[in-house]
Every structure is written in structure tokens, then in C-alpha cells.
Design a protein around this motif. Structure first.
Motif, PDB file in Angstrom:
ATOM      1  N   ALA A 143     -67.583  24.604 -10.108  1.00 13.25           N
ATOM      2  CA  ALA A 143     -68.134  25.667  -9.257  1.00 13.25           C
ATOM      3  C   ALA A 143     -66.999  26.491  -8.678  1.00 13.25           C
ATOM      4  CB  ALA A 143     -68.970  25.069  -8.125  1.00 13.25           C
ATOM      5  N   GLY A 144     -67.360  27.651  -8.159  1.00 12.27           N
ATOM      6  CA  GLY A 144     -66.445  28.449  -7.350  1.00 12.27           C
ATOM      7  C   GLY A 144     -67.061  28.609  -5.976  1.00 12.27           C
ATOM      8  N   VAL A 145     -66.232  28.913  -4.982  1.00 10.05           N
ATOM      9  CA  VAL A 145     -66.747  29.168  -3.636  1.00 10.05           C
ATOM     10  C   VAL A 145     -66.248  30.534  -3.195  1.00 10.05           C
ATOM     11  CG1 VAL A 145     -66.996  28.319  -1.289  1.00 10.05           C
ATOM     12  CG2 VAL A 145     -66.536  26.705  -3.140  1.00 10.05           C
ATOM     13  N   ALA A 146     -67.197  31.446  -2.965  1.00  8.24           N
ATOM     14  CA  ALA A 146     -66.815  32.824  -2.661  1.00  8.24           C
ATOM     15  C   ALA A 146     -66.125  32.952  -1.313  1.00  8.24           C
ATOM     16  CB  ALA A 146     -68.057  33.714  -2.697  1.00  8.24           C
ATOM     17  N   GLU A 147     -66.555  32.187  -0.308  1.00  6.98           N
ATOM     18  CA  GLU A 147     -66.102  32.458   1.060  1.00  6.98           C
ATOM     19  C   GLU A 147     -64.601  32.355   1.233  1.00  6.98           C
ATOM     20  OE1 GLU A 147     -67.980  28.501   3.048  1.00  6.98           O
ATOM     21  OE2 GLU A 147     -66.757  29.672   4.409  1.00  6.98           O
ATOM     22  N   THR A 148     -63.918  31.567   0.371  1.00  6.40           N
ATOM     23  CA  THR A 148     -62.462  31.483   0.491  1.00  6.40           C
ATOM     24  C   THR A 148     -61.762  31.540  -0.870  1.00  6.40           C
ATOM     25  OG1 THR A 148     -62.720  29.074   0.583  1.00  6.40           O
ATOM     26  CG2 THR A 148     -62.407  30.211   2.675  1.00  6.40           C
ATOM     27  N   GLY A 149     -62.436  31.941  -1.933  1.00  3.20           N
ATOM     28  CA  GLY A 149     -61.786  31.999  -3.240  1.00  3.20           C
ATOM     29  C   GLY A 149     -61.321  30.633  -3.702  1.00  3.20           C
ATOM     30  N   THR A 150     -62.258  29.698  -3.751  1.00  2.00           N
ATOM     31  CA  THR A 150     -61.923  28.298  -3.998  1.00  2.00           C
ATOM     32  C   THR A 150     -62.609  27.799  -5.268  1.00  2.00           C
ATOM     33  OG1 THR A 150     -61.663  27.903  -1.640  1.00  2.00           O
ATOM     34  CG2 THR A 150     -62.128  25.971  -3.007  1.00  2.00           C
ATOM     35  N   LEU A 151     -61.859  27.035  -6.082  1.00  2.00           N
ATOM     36  CA  LEU A 151     -62.414  26.419  -7.290  1.00  2.00           C
ATOM     37  C   LEU A 151     -62.734  24.964  -6.999  1.00  2.00           C
ATOM     38  CD1 LEU A 151     -59.662  27.996  -9.435  1.00  2.00           C
ATOM     39  CD2 LEU A 151     -62.090  28.389  -9.916  1.00  2.00           C
ATOM     40  N   VAL A 152     -63.849  24.490  -7.523  1.00  2.00           N
ATOM     41  CA  VAL A 152     -64.228  23.089  -7.338  1.00  2.00           C
ATOM     42  C   VAL A 152     -64.083  22.385  -8.680  1.00  2.00           C
ATOM     43  CG1 VAL A 152     -66.025  21.494  -6.573  1.00  2.00           C
ATOM     44  CG2 VAL A 152     -65.884  23.803  -5.567  1.00  2.00           C
ATOM     45  N   MET A 153     -63.215  21.373  -8.729  1.00  2.34           N
ATOM     46  CA  MET A 153     -62.922  20.671  -9.973  1.00  2.34           C
ATOM     47  C   MET A 153     -63.382  19.215  -9.843  1.00  2.34           C
ATOM     48  SD  MET A 153     -61.061  23.311 -10.989  1.00  2.34           S
ATOM     49  CE  MET A 153     -60.452  22.651 -12.528  1.00  2.34           C
ATOM     50  N   MET A 154     -63.915  18.649 -10.919  1.00  4.99           N
ATOM     51  CA  MET A 154     -64.268  17.235 -10.942  1.00  4.99           C
ATOM     52  C   MET A 154     -63.388  16.529 -11.960  1.00  4.99           C
ATOM     53  SD  MET A 154     -68.470  17.333 -10.496  1.00  4.99           S
ATOM     54  CE  MET A 154     -68.590  16.456 -12.003  1.00  4.99           C
ATOM     55  N   SER A 155     -62.728  15.438 -11.527  1.00  8.84           N
ATOM     56  CA  SER A 155     -61.796  14.740 -12.415  1.00  8.84           C
ATOM     57  C   SER A 155     -62.545  13.919 -13.455  1.00  8.84           C
ATOM     58  CB  SER A 155     -60.885  13.824 -11.592  1.00  8.84           C
ATOM     59  OG  SER A 155     -61.634  12.747 -11.064  1.00  8.84           O
ATOM     60  N   GLY A 156     -61.840  13.511 -14.494  1.00 12.17           N
ATOM     61  CA  GLY A 156     -62.433  12.682 -15.541  1.00 12.17           C
ATOM     62  C   GLY A 156     -61.895  13.078 -16.905  1.00 12.17           C
ATOM     63  N   GLY A 157     -62.469  12.500 -17.943  1.00  9.69           N
ATOM     64  CA  GLY A 157     -62.008  12.807 -19.291  1.00  9.69           C
ATOM     65  C   GLY A 157     -62.220  14.266 -19.659  1.00  9.69           C
ATOM     66  N   ASP A 158     -63.268  14.883 -19.132  1.00 10.16           N
ATOM     67  CA  ASP A 158     -63.527  16.290 -19.447  1.00 10.16           C
ATOM     68  C   ASP A 158     -62.427  17.193 -18.891  1.00 10.16           C
ATOM     69  OD1 ASP A 158     -65.787  15.554 -20.723  1.00 10.16           O
ATOM     70  OD2 ASP A 158     -67.204  16.462 -19.305  1.00 10.16           O
ATOM     71  N   ASN A 159     -62.030  16.891 -17.673  1.00  7.54           N
ATOM     72  CA  ASN A 159     -60.994  17.697 -17.023  1.00  7.54           C
ATOM     73  C   ASN A 159     -60.031  16.783 -16.264  1.00  7.54           C
ATOM     74  OD1 ASN A 159     -61.816  20.669 -17.429  1.00  7.54           O
ATOM     75  ND2 ASN A 159     -63.742  19.666 -16.839  1.00  7.54           N
ATOM     76  N   PRO A 160     -59.046  16.218 -16.989  1.00  8.34           N
ATOM     77  CA  PRO A 160     -58.117  15.274 -16.358  1.00  8.34           C
ATOM     78  C   PRO A 160     -57.441  15.910 -15.138  1.00  8.34           C
ATOM     79  CG  PRO A 160     -57.837  15.282 -18.734  1.00  8.34           C
ATOM     80  CD  PRO A 160     -58.758  16.416 -18.409  1.00  8.34           C
ATOM     81  N   VAL A 161     -57.365  15.139 -14.057  1.00  9.13           N
ATOM     82  CA  VAL A 161     -56.885  15.688 -12.787  1.00  9.13           C
ATOM     83  C   VAL A 161     -55.432  16.142 -12.879  1.00  9.13           C
ATOM     84  CG1 VAL A 161     -56.225  13.404 -11.861  1.00  9.13           C
ATOM     85  CG2 VAL A 161     -56.805  15.280 -10.297  1.00  9.13           C
ATOM     86  N   THR A 162     -54.636  15.477 -13.744  1.00  8.70           N
ATOM     87  CA  THR A 162     -53.219  15.847 -13.817  1.00  8.70           C
ATOM     88  C   THR A 162     -53.019  17.266 -14.351  1.00  8.70           C
ATOM     89  OG1 THR A 162     -53.215  14.581 -15.880  1.00  8.70           O
ATOM     90  CG2 THR A 162     -52.188  13.546 -13.971  1.00  8.70           C
TER      91      THR A 162
ATOM     92  N   LEU B 229     -50.028  14.910  -6.602  1.00 11.04           N
ATOM     93  CA  LEU B 229     -49.139  14.261  -7.574  1.00 11.04           C
ATOM     94  C   LEU B 229     -48.855  12.830  -7.130  1.00 11.04           C
ATOM     95  CD1 LEU B 229     -46.772  17.274  -8.306  1.00 11.04           C
ATOM     96  CD2 LEU B 229     -48.330  16.186  -9.927  1.00 11.04           C
ATOM     97  N   THR B 230     -48.712  12.631  -5.821  1.00 11.24           N
ATOM     98  CA  THR B 230     -48.469  11.289  -5.289  1.00 11.24           C
ATOM     99  C   THR B 230     -49.594  10.335  -5.674  1.00 11.24           C
ATOM    100  OG1 THR B 230     -47.204  12.141  -3.409  1.00 11.24           O
ATOM    101  CG2 THR B 230     -48.199   9.971  -3.140  1.00 11.24           C
ATOM    102  N   GLN B 231     -50.848  10.784  -5.529  1.00 16.68           N
ATOM    103  CA  GLN B 231     -51.967   9.857  -5.751  1.00 16.68           C
ATOM    104  C   GLN B 231     -52.462   9.834  -7.187  1.00 16.68           C
ATOM    105  OE1 GLN B 231     -56.101  11.130  -4.608  1.00 16.68           O
ATOM    106  NE2 GLN B 231     -55.005  12.341  -3.106  1.00 16.68           N
ATOM    107  N   SER B 232     -52.077  10.820  -8.011  1.00 23.79           N
ATOM    108  CA  SER B 232     -52.601  10.861  -9.373  1.00 23.79           C
ATOM    109  C   SER B 232     -51.666  10.224 -10.393  1.00 23.79           C
ATOM    110  CB  SER B 232     -52.858  12.304  -9.805  1.00 23.79           C
ATOM    111  OG  SER B 232     -53.807  12.890  -8.959  1.00 23.79           O
ATOM    112  N   LEU B 233     -50.371  10.171 -10.076  1.00 27.08           N
ATOM    113  CA  LEU B 233     -49.414   9.694 -11.076  1.00 27.08           C
ATOM    114  C   LEU B 233     -49.044   8.221 -10.903  1.00 27.08           C
ATOM    115  CD1 LEU B 233     -47.090  12.812 -11.401  1.00 27.08           C
ATOM    116  CD2 LEU B 233     -48.952  12.103 -12.896  1.00 27.08           C
TER     117      LEU B 233
END
Lengths: 236, 476
Positions: A143-162, B229-233
Motif C-alpha cells: 500500500a501507499g499512504v498519501a498523508e505523508t508519502g509513505t510506502l507500506v511493505m510486507m516482508s517475506g519471500g515475495d519481498n525480502p526485507v533486506t 539492518l541491525t535486526q534483519s542481518l
């Protein structure tokens, strides 16, 4: 672990009750436990007064405009494309403009896997979590959030957090129809995917590239995370 | 850390004479203060949000046991290990134990004031671990063997020149003739050095701005991305936090997020707000394999039934210190313990004892700016006054001050005597003043004033006398 509640030496349980006993004494003036529990359950069930700022209550067009305005103000590049088939060209054009290598790494997100990457043979796509040498990470926002130009990301195999933090450049795709007005509406989108009370390992709100003000109070981009960010909004 | 709160007066004198510190502090007003004002003006609902924020925290604190239990249940269901630490020593022992079990050699850290509060770094280093602060400001403070002087801008007491000198002193493996003139060059150097540490780390420790009951999550807010980076790596993520950080729902945290960055740095939102829940899930390609949360009390629960419970609403934005004339003059180190500024003057006596921290609630002009900018509407001046009252009741203040206060109380509670004494005193000063040309160059008891300027002499009659005359119709 010896310090946890269930620890074999009992120290965890002792420590826990020491704290909770003192808290219960401290809050004892606020009604019976049953009354308090009813108030707590009601609030956790979603019944509480909240205030959504006016700016965060716009229609779809207004939401997108505000989202773009804030993201640009936070030093991100923003590009709009008509449909997923235009994503490869938008990425190539951005990478060329920033003088970056034509190589991105992404996860297994079906929305990204469905993109016709072959249309841009110059672009190499790697899969999986970010590696220390990666220059460009590519993710899909939930998702995106208009009020502050913010992206919402969910971690996992689809979108690795690193991918959000390790490469020097982060390219994020978000659907225009997923741009919410406010945080509450964006969290409802997360709840819609996972169910109330459930989260992926991380849910990351990201509002531009990394920055710091820790040296002499002057703002410098690219402290630890990405130095630059490109957001691609897919209209169709 | 060493506590020098009792020596606030001496610390302040040293700080006032420190030209380098004064130069660094001079940027506060045009920086964080002006940026907050601008952010507040951009959001018309800001003041209304402060009231809602206050109510969220009041409701949560009134039901703290229940919300912590719900949070704990949810967190454990997601795979978290939860630990409760009544004291700083308990927390140190728990974290050390986790690090040992992980065979940790390198430990990276995101910014955490609770870890400062429990003296965590020294404890882990004492066991042979390499502990690396990764927030740039915290890293600067660490390589100088100092402590943070501000809760969100730990190196605000340093100038750019000092940073360059420290980098040249510590990063001796880099070419001596490298250019370090501009802030981006300094940031770049730190980025490269810390990047290696992130990748080598066995355990990553962060704080938490919030815990969320609805989801069992912990939340961190950063601009640099170092906490992520601290908590993910690292294989193991340890969160060190305190009982007052819990809030009920994602809606509640939304309100607090709207207040936090605007109050702190004047940003609409910090660059990264991260909700962490449990360890990596089956099939996840990255993220920590273990997730531990250590929840510290350290004296906070004892405040719940007292007027000081209001201080537990604090979300650690730093606005009170940014706007405080005393903090702006002496900086954070003078306060002598972890939390500086008005909020430190209120919570330090609770956490380390009033005997040690007694000078801090006195280090205020009661101008009220702290309360007027606090996003949680904590009545900081009132709470400082409550500590002063308690300090006096405990016999604090020194013989001279106590005698003076008792003499003043004797006068102020006897109106006739008070009016007589002030009439005589003002008349005498007025007469003396006429011999001195209308102003005193020096006078007993007011050396603090006359050292820098003349004290205008009173004209011979008290305000009460003038008021009575005006009421009686005497023309002015």
C-alpha cells in the motif's frame, strides 16, 4: 532461556510477577478488573475515538497527488506508468538517468514475476534476498499512504526485507489503487491480507531514502539504507 | 554509566564555559525548534491530536497490566521470547545470557535509551563481546567514550570539526590524506565501516518506540535505516524496551506516529517506521531466526499510583529539551544521567532516587515551554515542583536555602507582617537607590543579577501600596 517465564530456574516467572504485582497495585484505583477488561476488549476490537486529518481524506486522484508531492519532498523520484507492462522501461530509464548498472534483484512477488521483463533484454533480474554486492533492490509495496508519502511493505519471500535496506538504490512498485489516504486505511489493507492481529515478520513504513542529521545538524542522504529511491506508480 | 546528577551546578558551570559546546548548541533554535513549528503549522489537527495522544496513553497506563498481558500473548504466539526485568541488573543479565547462547562475538545496536539506562554496552564488552553502535550519532558518542547528550540527537553537542578529528583518530587504517571536509564525506566513511559490522554481527539489539497489544509487535522509528539492518542481518534480534511503551492498536499507534516525528525533528514522518513481530517465518529468505523482547520496569511501575504517572506517557521525542532554555544553555551531559532536559528532571529522580537527582527539578525557570510543546501534554513544570516539594520534605536543599525558605514562609503566611516588612524594605532600598543614581552596581543576595548588569532601584513604595492608592482614586 533461563530468563524466560518458563525457564527451568523459575527466575523468569518470579521477575514477571514482581512487575505485574506492582502494576496491579498502581492501577487498582481504576475500577474492577472485569470493568477494565471490558474497556480493553472494546478498544482492541476497534472501538476508540480517532482523528484522521482532513488532508488524509481525499478521493483517489487527490490521494495520488498528495502521495507524489510528499514523496518528492522526501527526496524520492516518482514515475507513473499506465500498466505493469511499462514497468521494465520505466526502470531502465531511471537506472540509465542515474548512471546505474542494468541489474536489479527482486523477490518472488507474483505481481513482479508477471511483468514482461523480456521487453528490456538489457536489464538483468536476480531473484532472492539482497546480497552485499547488490546495487539495486526492487520491491512491490502492499500500500501507499498519501498523508505523508509513505510506502507500506510486507516482508517475506515475495519481498525480502533486506531488499529495502541493503542495496544503494531501492525501486518500489505500488498500484495507484492501493494508495490509501491515511495510516489507518493502509493498516486495514494489511489486515485484509493477513487478518486482524496478524503481521508478517516486519511491516515496514518507508518514506523516502535513508538520511541523517547527526553531523553538525545538516541533512545528509544515504546514511545506512538506500541513497536513492524510485517509486513507480502503476495506474492500470 | 557514572551518575553525576548531584553535581548539576558544577557540571553546568563547566558547560557554560565550554566554547565548543556553546557553538554546537547554538544551532538548536534555528534547527529542531523551527522545524517543529513549521510541521505543526502544516497540520491543522496537531493540537487536537495531542489531546487524543494523551488520552490513548492515559487509557493504556490505567490498564497497563491487561495490555501488557495481551501484548505478551500475541508476541509469543508469533514466536517471540519475552522476558520481564524488574531492575537494570536483571535486564543486563538476561541480554548477556541471550548473547552467550548465540555465541555472540559482534553485537550491533540500534539506538536505545533503555540500553543506556541499564548500562548494557559496558556489561557486554566486559564479557569480551564487540558492541557497535550503528546510529551515526551514537557511533560518534561511542568512539569518543561519551554518552548521548540528547535522546534523539545523541551527538548534538559535537561540531563537524570534532567529528573529523575523531574519525582521523579512530579510523587509522584509512589513508591519512583523504578529504573529510563536507558532512557527506564523513557520513560515507561511517557508512562503509558500519556496513561491515552489520554483515558480521551475530546479535542485533534495538530499542522499541512502541509495543502493540493488537499484534504483539515492537516498533522502531529511524531515519538512517540502521535499526533495520541491525535486526534483519543478524541471526538474533533482541529488543530492549520498557513497560510504558505498550499501546493498544494500530489505530492508536497511527495517532502517536503523527505526533512523534513532527515533535522531534519537524518531519511529517521519520523515514523508517518498522513493525517487528516474531522471528522470520518458515520460507522467509531473510530476517532473524530468533526474536527476543526484554521488558524493563526499573522503577516505572512504582509511579503508576502517583502524580508522576503522567511522565510515563512520554514518547521520547525530545521536544521538551529542544525548547528548554536551561538545556539550550548547558546541553545534556550536565544533567548527569541518561535522560536530560525537563523530562529527565522528572523521571531521573524516580529511576535513580531523588537524593542523587535532587538538583535536576531545580534546574528550571518554570517558563512552561516544555509542557506547551509536549505531544503527550505532560505537566512537566508541575511535576518538577512536586519533586521540589518532596525534596524539601526529605530535608534537602542545604542549610542556607532551607533557612531562607522557612523565613520566607513565615513572612508570606502572615499578611500584616509581610506588608510591613516589604514596605520598610522597599522604602529603605528606594532611599539607598537615590544615593546611587537610581541603580545598584552590587547588592547582597543578587550577585547573579548584578554580575552582568545594574539592578534598577525601587522607587520607594510597594505594588500593594500603589494598588491601594489606585483603588482609592489617587490619579497616576
Amino acid at each position: 532461556m533461563s530468563g524466560e517465564n518458563s525457564g527451568p530456574d523459575g527466575s523468569g516467572a518470579r521477575r514477571r510477577s514482581a512487575i505485574f504485582d506492582r502494576i496491579r497495585t498502581g492501577v487498582s484505583g481504576g475500577g474492577t478488573v472485569a470493568q477494565r477488561r471490558a474497556a480493553v476488549d472494546a478498544r482492541l476490537g476497534g472501538q476508540a475515538p480517532h482523528l484522521i486529518p482532513e488532508r488524509a481524506k481525499k478521493d483517489a486522484e487527490g490521494r495520488k497527488a498528495l502521495f507524489v508531492e510528499h514523496l518528492k519532498g522526501q527526496s524520492a523520484t516518482v514515475v507513473s506508468v499506465a500498466g505493469p507492462e511499462d514497468i521494465p522501461e520505466a526502470i531502465v530509464s531511471y537506472l540509465r538517468g542515474a548512471n546505474l548498472p542494468m541489474r536489479v534483484r527482486m523477490g518472488d512477488d507474483p505481481r513482479l514475476q508477471g511483468v514482461p521483463w523480456a521487453k528490456q533484454p538489457a536489464l538483468t533480474c536476480d531473484r532472492g534476498r539482497a546480497q552485499p554486492g547488490d546495487e539495486v533492490g526492487l520491491s512491490h509495496a502492499v500500500a501507499g499512504v498519501a498523508e505523508t508519502g509513505t510506502l507500506v511493505m510486507m516482508s517475506g519471500g515475495d519481498n525480502p526485507v533486506t531488499l529495502n535496506y541493503l542495496p544503494e538504490t531501492h525501486v518500489v512498485v505500488v498500484k495507484a489503487s492501493d494508495i490509501a489516504g491515511n495510516y489507518e486505511a493502509a493498516f486495514d489493507q494489511v489486515r485484509g491480507r493477513l487478518g486482524r492481529g496478524t503481521m508478517t515478520r516486519t511491516v515496514n513504513l518507508i518514506s523516502g531514502p535513508s538520511r541523517t542529521g547527526d553531523i553538525g545538524g545538516r541533512l545528509v542522504m544515504g546514511a545506512h539504507g538506500p541513497r536513492r529511491m524510485c517509486v513507480i506508480i502503476v495506474d492500470g | 554509566m557514572d551518575v553525576t546528577a548531584h553535581a548539576f551546578k558544577d557540571n553546568a558551570k563547566v558547560a557554560l564555559a565550554d566554547a565548543q559546546l556553546q557553538r554546537a548548541l547554538s544551532g538548536l533554535k534555528g534547527g529542531l525548534v523551527a522545524q517543529r513549528t513549521a510541521a505543526r503549522e502544516r497540520l491543522p489537527e496537531f493540537e487536537a491530536l495531542r489531546e487524543i495522544g494523551r488520552d490513548i496513553k492515559n487509557h493504556t497506563l490505567a490498564n497497563l497490566d491487561l495490555y501488557l498481558e495481551v501484548w505478551e500473548t500475541k508476541a509469543k504466539a508469533a514466536g517471540a521470547h519475552v522476558y520481564w526485568a524488574p531492575t537494570a541488573a536483571d535486564a543486563r543479565e538476561i541480554v548477556l545470557d541471550i548473547c552467550r547462547q548465540a555465541n555472540a562475538r559482534v553485537v550491533t545496536k540500534g539506538k536505545s535509551m533503555v540500553s543506556e539506562e541499564i548500562g548494557l554496552n559496558a556489561h557486554l564488552q566486559g564479557q569480551g563481546m564487540e558492541v557497535v553502535e550503528t546510529d551515526l550519532g551514537e557511533y560518534l558518542v561511542q568512539i569518543r567514550k561519551e554518552t548521548p547528550s540528547h535522546i534523539i540527537a545523541p551527538a548534538i553537542h559535537l561540531t563537524q570539526d570534532q567529528v573529523e578529528a575523531d574519525f582521523r583518530r579512530v579510523h587509522t587504517h584509512l589513508p591519512k590524506d583523504r578529504v573529510l571536509v563536507e558532512p557527506p564525506q564523513l557520513v560515507d566513511e561511517a557508512r562503509k565501516i558500519l556496513r561491515e559490522k552489520f554483515i558480521k554481527a551475530d546479535v542485533g539489539i534495538t530499542g522499541a518506540n512502541f509495543l502493540i497489544s493488537e499484534t504483539g509487535s515492537s516498533v522502531i522509528v529511524t531515519n538512517e535505516g540502521n535499526g533495520d539492518l541491525t535486526q534483519s542481518l543478524a541471526k538474533v534480534h533482541v529488543v530492549i524496551t520498557s513497560i510504558d511503551k505498550v499501546v493498544p492498536t494500530l489505530e492508536d499507534v497511527s495517532t502517536l506516529i503523527r505526533l512523534l516525528a513532527r515533535s522531534a525533528t519537524g518531519q511529517e514522518i521519520s523515514t523508517y517506521t518498522t513493525f517487528s513481530t516474531g522471528p522470520r517465518r518458515p520460507g522467509d529468505p531473510d530476517g532473524p531466526e530468533q526474536y527476543h523482547v526484554v521488558v524493563l520496569d526499573n522503577g516505572r511501575s512504582a509511579l503508576l499510583g502517583t502524580p508522576f504517572r503522567e511522565a510515563l506517557r512520554c514518547i521520547r521525542c525530545g521536544a521538551c529539551m529542544n525548547h528548554c532554555p536551561v538545556y539550550g544553555a548547558v546541553g545534556g551531559h550536565a544533567y548527569g544521567w541518561v535522560y536530560p532536559g525537563p523530562i529527565g528532571a522528572v523521571i531521573n529522580p524516580a529511576l535513580i532516587g531523588l537524593k542523587e537527582a535532587a538538583p535536576l527539578p531545580h534546574a528550571s525557570t518554570f517558563c512552561g515551554r516544555c509542557e506547551s510543546v509536549c505531544p503527550m501534554k505532560i505537566p512537566l513544570p508541575k511535576l518538577m515542583r512536586d519533586w521540589r516539594t518532596q525534596d524539601f520534605a526529605d530535608g534537602g536543599g542545604g542549610a542556607g536555602a532551607r533557612l531562607g525558605l522557612k523565613a520566607w514562609a513565615a513572612l508570606a503566611t502572615r499578611p500584616r507582617l509581610y506588608h510591613l516588612a516589604t514596605r520598610l524594605g522597599i522604602a529603605a532600598l528606594g532611599m539607598a537607590g537615590r544615593f546611587k543614581g537610581g541603580a545598584f552596581r552590587s547588592l547582597p543576595f543578587v550577585g547573579g543579577w548584578t554580575r552582568h548588569r545594574d539592578l534598577p532601584a525601587p522607587q520607594g513604595r510597594t505594588f500593594q501600596q500603589l494598588w491601594a492608592e489606585t483603588k482609592a482614586g489617587v490619579p497616576r
